[in-house]
Design a protein around this motif. Sequence first.
Motif, PDB file in Angstrom:
ATOM      1  N   LYS A  65       0.816  -1.212   0.000  1.00  0.00           N
ATOM      2  CA  LYS A  65       0.000   0.000   0.000  1.00  0.00           C
ATOM      3  C   LYS A  65       0.848   1.259   0.000  1.00  0.00           C
ATOM      4  O   LYS A  65       0.393   2.318  -0.426  1.00  0.00           O
ATOM      5  CB  LYS A  65      -0.924   0.015   1.227  1.00  0.00           C
ATOM      6  N   PHE A  66       2.079   1.153   0.527  1.00  0.00           N
ATOM      7  CA  PHE A  66       2.901   2.353   0.722  1.00  0.00           C
ATOM      8  C   PHE A  66       4.223   2.197  -0.022  1.00  0.00           C
ATOM      9  O   PHE A  66       5.261   1.904   0.565  1.00  0.00           O
ATOM     10  CB  PHE A  66       3.146   2.587   2.215  1.00  0.00           C
TER      11      PHE A  66
ATOM     12  N   GLN B 299       5.193   4.610  -2.486  1.00  0.00           N
ATOM     13  CA  GLN B 299       5.663   5.914  -2.933  1.00  0.00           C
ATOM     14  C   GLN B 299       6.054   6.783  -1.744  1.00  0.00           C
ATOM     15  O   GLN B 299       5.535   6.602  -0.632  1.00  0.00           O
ATOM     16  CB  GLN B 299       4.578   6.622  -3.757  1.00  0.00           C
TER      17      GLN B 299
ATOM     18  N   GLU C 251       3.643   8.172   1.458  1.00  0.00           N
ATOM     19  CA  GLU C 251       2.345   7.504   1.590  1.00  0.00           C
ATOM     20  C   GLU C 251       2.115   6.987   3.010  1.00  0.00           C
ATOM     21  O   GLU C 251       1.001   7.122   3.544  1.00  0.00           O
ATOM     22  CB  GLU C 251       2.238   6.354   0.587  1.00  0.00           C
ATOM     23  N   TYR C 252       3.130   6.408   3.620  1.00  0.00           N
ATOM     24  CA  TYR C 252       2.945   5.910   4.980  1.00  0.00           C
ATOM     25  C   TYR C 252       2.783   7.064   5.959  1.00  0.00           C
ATOM     26  O   TYR C 252       1.977   6.982   6.898  1.00  0.00           O
ATOM     27  CB  TYR C 252       4.132   5.037   5.389  1.00  0.00           C
TER      28      TYR C 252
ATOM     29  N   TYR D 157      -0.701   8.228   5.674  1.00  0.00           N
ATOM     30  CA  TYR D 157      -1.570   7.227   6.305  1.00  0.00           C
ATOM     31  C   TYR D 157      -1.672   7.491   7.806  1.00  0.00           C
ATOM     32  O   TYR D 157      -2.776   7.506   8.373  1.00  0.00           O
ATOM     33  CB  TYR D 157      -1.008   5.828   6.048  1.00  0.00           C
TER      34      TYR D 157
ATOM     35  N   THR E 167      -8.493   4.985  -0.462  1.00  0.00           N
ATOM     36  CA  THR E 167      -7.268   4.940  -1.267  1.00  0.00           C
ATOM     37  C   THR E 167      -7.148   3.694  -2.143  1.00  0.00           C
ATOM     38  O   THR E 167      -6.440   3.721  -3.145  1.00  0.00           O
ATOM     39  CB  THR E 167      -6.026   5.001  -0.368  1.00  0.00           C
TER      40      THR E 167
ATOM     41  N   ASN F 279      -8.558   8.179  -6.083  1.00  0.00           N
ATOM     42  CA  ASN F 279      -7.959   8.166  -4.752  1.00  0.00           C
ATOM     43  C   ASN F 279      -8.238   9.505  -4.071  1.00  0.00           C
ATOM     44  O   ASN F 279      -7.774  10.552  -4.524  1.00  0.00           O
ATOM     45  CB  ASN F 279      -6.453   7.925  -4.870  1.00  0.00           C
TER      46      ASN F 279
ATOM     47  N   PRO G 287      -4.628  11.626  -1.989  1.00  0.00           N
ATOM     48  CA  PRO G 287      -3.315  11.638  -2.642  1.00  0.00           C
ATOM     49  C   PRO G 287      -2.275  12.309  -1.752  1.00  0.00           C
ATOM     50  O   PRO G 287      -2.608  13.128  -0.886  1.00  0.00           O
ATOM     51  CB  PRO G 287      -3.565  12.454  -3.913  1.00  0.00           C
ATOM     52  N   VAL G 288      -1.028  11.942  -1.956  1.00  0.00           N
ATOM     53  CA  VAL G 288       0.063  12.534  -1.185  1.00  0.00           C
ATOM     54  C   VAL G 288       0.379  13.911  -1.753  1.00  0.00           C
ATOM     55  O   VAL G 288       0.681  14.040  -2.941  1.00  0.00           O
ATOM     56  CB  VAL G 288       1.324  11.644  -1.234  1.00  0.00           C
TER      57      VAL G 288
ATOM     58  N   ARG H  16       5.587  14.536  -0.546  1.00  0.00           N
ATOM     59  CA  ARG H  16       6.340  13.583  -1.367  1.00  0.00           C
ATOM     60  C   ARG H  16       7.807  13.994  -1.471  1.00  0.00           C
ATOM     61  O   ARG H  16       8.707  13.159  -1.349  1.00  0.00           O
ATOM     62  CB  ARG H  16       5.710  13.488  -2.764  1.00  0.00           C
TER      63      ARG H  16
END
Length: 258
Positions: free
Chosen positions: A88-89, A91, A94-95, A98, A186, A197, A200-201, A206
């Motif tokens: 799931k993570f 990129q 992303e975590y 989350y 997501t 989604n 998004p990040v 990012r």
Amino acid sequence: MSAVEYFKQGPPISRTIAAAAFTLSALVYTGFISAYWVLFWPSAFLKLPPQLWRIFTSFLLTGPQFSILFDTYFLYTYGAKLERASPKFTQPGEYFMYLVFVCATIIGLNMALTGTTVFTSALILAMTYTSCQDDRGSMTTFYIVTIPSQWVPYAMILITFLLNGPYAALIQVTGLIAAHLHDFLTRLWPTFGGGRNWLPVPAFVRRMWETKTDSVTHKPYGTAFARAQSGSSTSGSSNGPLPESWKSRGSGHRLGGS
């Protein structure tokens, strides 16, 4: 490998959360810090200056006695698994997003449903739920019983209900709801509902978590080599040794050809 070396090799977010939880809990339960200063009191945010640190410390206070060790272990184990190996993570950022979403949802749900001032058990349950969804279809041992991996968070809630009552179990349920909502927004909705989604990040997040140097990560399925990431690499144009003006030229003709 020593415990210190093992800890240093852990993913940065998870090891920071685990270390902070263990240290803060030890200081509170030994009397060096009053629990009053780490609990989530909404009225404390209205003071000048606002006590914003309570947003973070309310997720880091474990239970007393042996729970200091067990809760810290769960925070690190499930957190590290998600940060390091979850599909799931994949990129940058992303975590992190989350955790931001799950923690914000847990706070909102508990303000509406329980009024609790500590959210650590809900965060552990959220991490457990997300981690076990990655292992869906496999079996795991929960205490002395072998059950499907996706049942583990529900078994944890049941044990909490039997040992500590419905109030403590409801706090954990808020973590399960938060984690499932993140999964729905997501993954489930974009994949099976045809939507987009909704979480998004952001670009700045990012960039904050992009890898600046080449790295090697040991995952359960093998060794992953990650090249240094750059914001320019995602701008839509490919980089190369030729000048940009040359890239717009045609294919040309061979000398001497017709």
